[in-house]
Structure formats: C-alpha cells, structure tokens
Design an enzyme around this catalytic site. Structure first.
Site, PDB file in Angstrom:
ATOM      1  N   HIS A 162      35.093 -27.578  26.820  1.00 24.33           N
ATOM      2  CA  HIS A 162      35.527 -27.463  28.229  1.00 24.33           C
ATOM      3  C   HIS A 162      36.479 -28.589  28.619  1.00 24.33           C
ATOM      4  O   HIS A 162      36.564 -28.952  29.784  1.00 24.33           O
ATOM      5  CB  HIS A 162      34.319 -27.464  29.183  1.00 24.33           C
ATOM      6  CG  HIS A 162      33.185 -26.590  28.746  1.00 24.33           C
ATOM      7  ND1 HIS A 162      33.076 -25.266  29.112  1.00 24.33           N
ATOM      8  CD2 HIS A 162      32.126 -26.846  27.930  1.00 24.33           C
ATOM      9  CE1 HIS A 162      31.989 -24.747  28.561  1.00 24.33           C
ATOM     10  NE2 HIS A 162      31.398 -25.681  27.817  1.00 24.33           N
ATOM     11  N   SER A 283      64.402 -38.172  30.359  1.00 25.92           N
ATOM     12  CA  SER A 283      64.682 -37.515  31.633  1.00 25.92           C
ATOM     13  C   SER A 283      66.025 -38.008  32.146  1.00 25.92           C
ATOM     14  O   SER A 283      66.358 -39.182  31.980  1.00 25.92           O
ATOM     15  CB  SER A 283      63.578 -37.847  32.637  1.00 25.92           C
ATOM     16  OG  SER A 283      64.062 -37.717  33.955  1.00 25.92           O
ATOM     17  N   LYS A 289      60.908 -42.156  31.263  1.00 27.13           N
ATOM     18  CA  LYS A 289      60.190 -41.002  30.722  1.00 27.13           C
ATOM     19  C   LYS A 289      60.493 -40.723  29.257  1.00 27.13           C
ATOM     20  O   LYS A 289      61.610 -40.900  28.782  1.00 27.13           O
ATOM     21  CB  LYS A 289      60.545 -39.744  31.529  1.00 27.13           C
ATOM     22  CG  LYS A 289      60.092 -39.797  32.970  1.00 27.13           C
ATOM     23  CD  LYS A 289      58.721 -39.220  33.173  1.00 27.13           C
ATOM     24  CE  LYS A 289      58.716 -37.772  32.826  1.00 27.13           C
ATOM     25  NZ  LYS A 289      57.557 -37.079  33.323  1.00 27.13           N
ATOM     26  N   GLU A 296      56.255 -28.621  24.158  1.00 29.52           N
ATOM     27  CA  GLU A 296      56.260 -27.633  25.247  1.00 29.52           C
ATOM     28  C   GLU A 296      56.985 -26.359  24.834  1.00 29.52           C
ATOM     29  O   GLU A 296      56.555 -25.245  25.163  1.00 29.52           O
ATOM     30  CB  GLU A 296      56.903 -28.235  26.492  1.00 29.52           C
ATOM     31  CG  GLU A 296      56.065 -29.362  27.091  1.00 29.52           C
ATOM     32  CD  GLU A 296      56.830 -30.119  28.162  1.00 29.52           C
ATOM     33  OE1 GLU A 296      56.475 -29.965  29.335  1.00 29.52           O
ATOM     34  OE2 GLU A 296      57.784 -30.846  27.838  1.00 29.52           O
TER      35      GLU A 296
END
Ligand code: ARG
Length: 464
Positions: A162, A283, A289, A296
């Site tokens: 979980h 970024s 970043k 992704e």
C-alpha cells in the site's frame, strides 16, 4: 473523368477510370508499409527461386528477377527509390520498379501468389525480427538489473505494501523482482516466436493455387519452420501481430511500474536513488531541478502500446474469412508499438545501469514505520511459544506504546517490553534491527542477501 490510361497498372484491366483522389488517399499504404521493403524483397526472391525450381518459370527469368530485386533493394536502401502512392503499397511499388528495370520477366513473379499471402508473409517476417530485437533488449535490461542486484544484494531498504513501509527488504531482492518479470516477458517473446513461425507464402489469394508450387521450399528459405496448413487461415491470420502486441503490452506494463518507482525514489522526499545526468533533464525555469523525464516517458509509453493492442483487436473482431482490406490497418500501430517498446527498453537499461542507490537513506527508511514488528511477533512465536495471533496482539500493543512515546521498537526498555508480555527477555533486541530482519528471511524466494546472490547466479546461468 479519367480515361483508362489512368487506371491502375497492376489491376486496372477492368477499370474505365483511375481512383478518385480520396479513394487513393484512403487506399494507399505505401507511406507506412515501405518499412516492409526488405521483407517484401526477401519474400519475392524466395518465391522466384521456388517458381524456377518447380519449373513454373525459366531459370533465366528467375535470375533476371533476382538481380532486379537486388537492384530495387539497394535503391531503397540508398534512398533513391521513387515511391508512388498511385501504386498503393510496397508490394506493387517493388513490382512496378522491377518491371521498369527488367521488363517482361517481372510480370511472371506474381505467378502462384497474391498480395494477400505476400503481405501476411512480409508482416510476419517483420514482426519476427522485432521479437528478436525485443529479446535482445530484454536480455540487456536483465543484465543491468543483475549488476544492480549483485552489488546491492545486502543493501537494506524498506519494502512496501500500500506504499506504506511494511518490512525491510534488500535492494538486490527488489531488483530481482523485476528480473523475474522481464524474464517472463522473454519467455512470452520466445513462445510467440515459436508459434508464429509458419509461412503464409503460397496460400495465394485465399484458396491456394493450381500451380505446382513448393511451399516447404519457400518456408525454409525464409527461416520458417513449415508452411501454414490452411490457406484461408494463412492469409487472414494476424494472431502473430496480436501476440506481439500483447507481449509488448505486458512488458510495457512492467516497465511502467518500475518507472513509477524510479520517479518516486528519485524525488527529494524519498531520496532512495540518484539517477545519472545522462538520463535526467533540467527545467527551463527552475535551475535547481533535475527531472526523471526518461522514467516518466517510459511510464507513459504503455499507453500507446496498450492502445495498439486494443486497436488491432478491434480491427480484427468480426472480420469474416479470408482477407479484407481492414487488415491493412494492422501495420501502423504495430510499427509504433514496436518503436515505443524498443525505446523504452533501451532507456530503462540506460537508467538502471547508471543509477546509484543511496545506501544511508535506504537504511534509515528501512527502519522507519516499525518495519520489524513482524520480526518481533515471529520471535514471540519462536522463543516463547505464543500462538501467532496472540503474538500479533502483543506486538500491536508494543507498537502503540512506541508510537505514543515517539520512539522506535528497539528503543523501548525491557521493562516496557515486559509490560506487554512478561516472558520477553533481552534477546528480543537481536531481531529488531533491519539487517537481522532481512538476514533471517532465508525461506525460498525470501529477501535474505544469500538468496539474492544465489538468484543472481542462477539468472546469469539462464542467460548464458
Ligand atoms: N496493402 C495491402 C495490405 O496491407 C496488401 C494486400 C492487398 N490485398 C488486396 N486483396 N487488396 O493489406
């Protein structure tokens, strides 16, 4: 509007006019099926050689055809080939060019075959190559995972259920879970390849042919195990593409799950893993970043691959035997799925090879959330003879106590421990450490470092 001179050179004999521009646009597949050029030419070479061996065309015609096809192939490879939409597809483009090059003998090539068995053959050969490429890609990924598992066999990290910390596991064990998944993918690739390897060539339009062809010979020449046994099935079967896509979808699902973990793990909040600069991006507005874009995108690729599977299943459903033009819609999605999967596999392999597990952070997180509570319960069963249910209850009370005190289980005093059960003694502390916890899980398939090392060795042997 148009006169007969505009009708299709390959099949226009009974047509008074050429197709409407819209008809041509919906009908032409050359813009995408040009990817089958090498397979188409290989199929034609095998067919021509067989026609000559069976005495259906002359040896000299077969030789001229063979040389002509090689010229066509080199024109395509060098980018000099004049692809034409009016000629619809790769089959007729190649044949028309062959006629330009060698004249009349080109017209004999299509004896005893049809575009229906031709396209089925070409597409199968293409999918078979892709299965081989996917197998190579999977092997490379598995090797990268084995390297991570080998060096991190004893590295402790939290295991989750979980997405809540559950029990400590080892980094190596987590990597090996993916080895099992990608190993099953490899098995599916092999199964699909073995099942699909029957030649449709010579099934002709749908009913076979009256020419005395030798389908065994063309099957052998093209690396098939045997000719497909039923001509109707041979020209209308796209199971091989569906199996490729379902295999690809399952594999992409595995990649997506792993990618999701890498996204989570590489976040500042988790800090479990550092991805290399080579597989991260920056970024344009936030200079600090470092984004896990490769992960992704891998996570997302499954969308188009699953889409391709559902798309082709939908095209095929309800199609009567044998060939229908619907089946021309089989290719683009398979091409796209294959490209997407190969890219995702390569990107994942690169990321896995380059990534660094952050041992301190993993160990710290492994001990959080009372992750050794099960070890405590097991100790109560083993050492004090408590029934597991009672041990579970006693441990629950100690977890509550530690939670109230704001400390870990191993920070409770012996007196506090005894308040839950008076049989508890000093020995209990030995199972509360995360290293002891993972080391004790030696049951087959368990997370103990020794198990991981043994599984790494077994997989290295399996891969050869
Ligand atoms: N371009 C066609 C396809 O991809 C080739 C087969 C055409 N056959 C036919 N009977 N029109 O399916």
């Amino acid at each position: 509007m148009s006169d007969q001179s505009n009708s299709n050179a390959m099949w226009g004999g009974r047509f008074a006019s050429g197709p409407d521009a819209i008809m041509e646009a919906i009908n032409a597949s050359i813009d995408f099926d040009k990817r089958l050029a090498a397979q188409d030419i290989a199929g034609s070479r095998a067919h021509a050689a067989m026609l000559a061996a069976c005495g259906i065309i002359s040896n000299s015609d077969a030789e001229v055809i063979r040389e002509g096809l090689l010229t066509v192939l080199s024109e395509i490879e060098t980018g000099d080939f004049p692809f034409s939409r009016a000629l619809e597809d790769i089959h007729m483009n190649v044949e028309a060019r062959l006629k330009d090059l060698i004249g009349e003998p080109a017209g004999r090539l299509h004896t005893g075959r049809s575009r229906n068995d031709q396209v089925a053959t070409d597409f199968k050969l293409w999918v078979r190559d892709q299965l081989d490429a996917v197998a190579d890609g999977l092997r490379a990924l598995i090797e990268a995972l084995l390297a991570q598992a080998g060096t991190g066999a004893g590295l402790v990290m939290p295991g989750f259920t979980h997405l809540q910390v559950a029990q400590p596991v080892t980094w190596g064990h987590h990597m090996m879970a993916y080895v099992e998944m990608f190993g099953r993918d490899l098995g599916r690739v092999r199964d699909a390849r073995a099942r699909m390897n029957e030649s449709p060539l010579g099934a002709a339009a749908l009913a076979g042919t009256s020419f005395p062809i030798d389908r065994e010979m063309t099957a052998r020449a093209l690396g098939f195990d045997r000719p497909a046994a039923n001509s109707l099935d041979a020209v209308s079967d796209r199971d091989f593409a569906l199996e490729f896509l379902s295999t690809a979808s399952i594999c992409a699902t595995h990649l997506s799950r792993f990618a999701e973990e890498l996204v989570i793990w590489s976040s500042a909040q988790f800090g479990f893993v550092t991805l290399s600069d080579r597989f991260s991006t920056g970024s344009s507005i936030m200079p600090q970043k470092k984004n896990p874009d490769a992960a992704e995108l891998i996570r997302a690729k499954v969308g188009r691959i699953n889409g391709a599977l559902v798309g082709l299943l939908t095209v095929m459903k309800g199609l009567p035997l044998a060939y229908s033009k619907d089946m021309q819609e089989d290719k683009e999605q398979v091409f796209d799925a294959a490209d997407s999967l190969m890219l995702a596999l390569a990107a994942m392999t690169g990321m896995v090879s380059d990534m660094t597990p952050n041992a301190d952070r993993l160990r710290e997180a492994a001990g959080a959330g009372f992750s050794t509570a099960t070890d405590l319960a097991d100790w109560l069963v083993r050492e004090l003879g408590l029934p597991f249910r009672e041990a579970h209850h006693v441990t629950g009370a100690l977890v509550k106590l530690a939670e109230d005190k704001g400390c870990d289980l191993d920070e409770l005093t012996l007196a506090e421990m005894r308040s839950a059960h008076d049989g508890i003694n000093q020995e209990v502390y030995s199972v509360l450490g995360v290293e002891n916890s993972v080391a004790s899980r030696q049951s087959f398939g368990g997370t103990a470092p020794g198990n991981v090392t043994a599984q790494v060795a077994r997989w290295r042997e399996v891969l050869g």
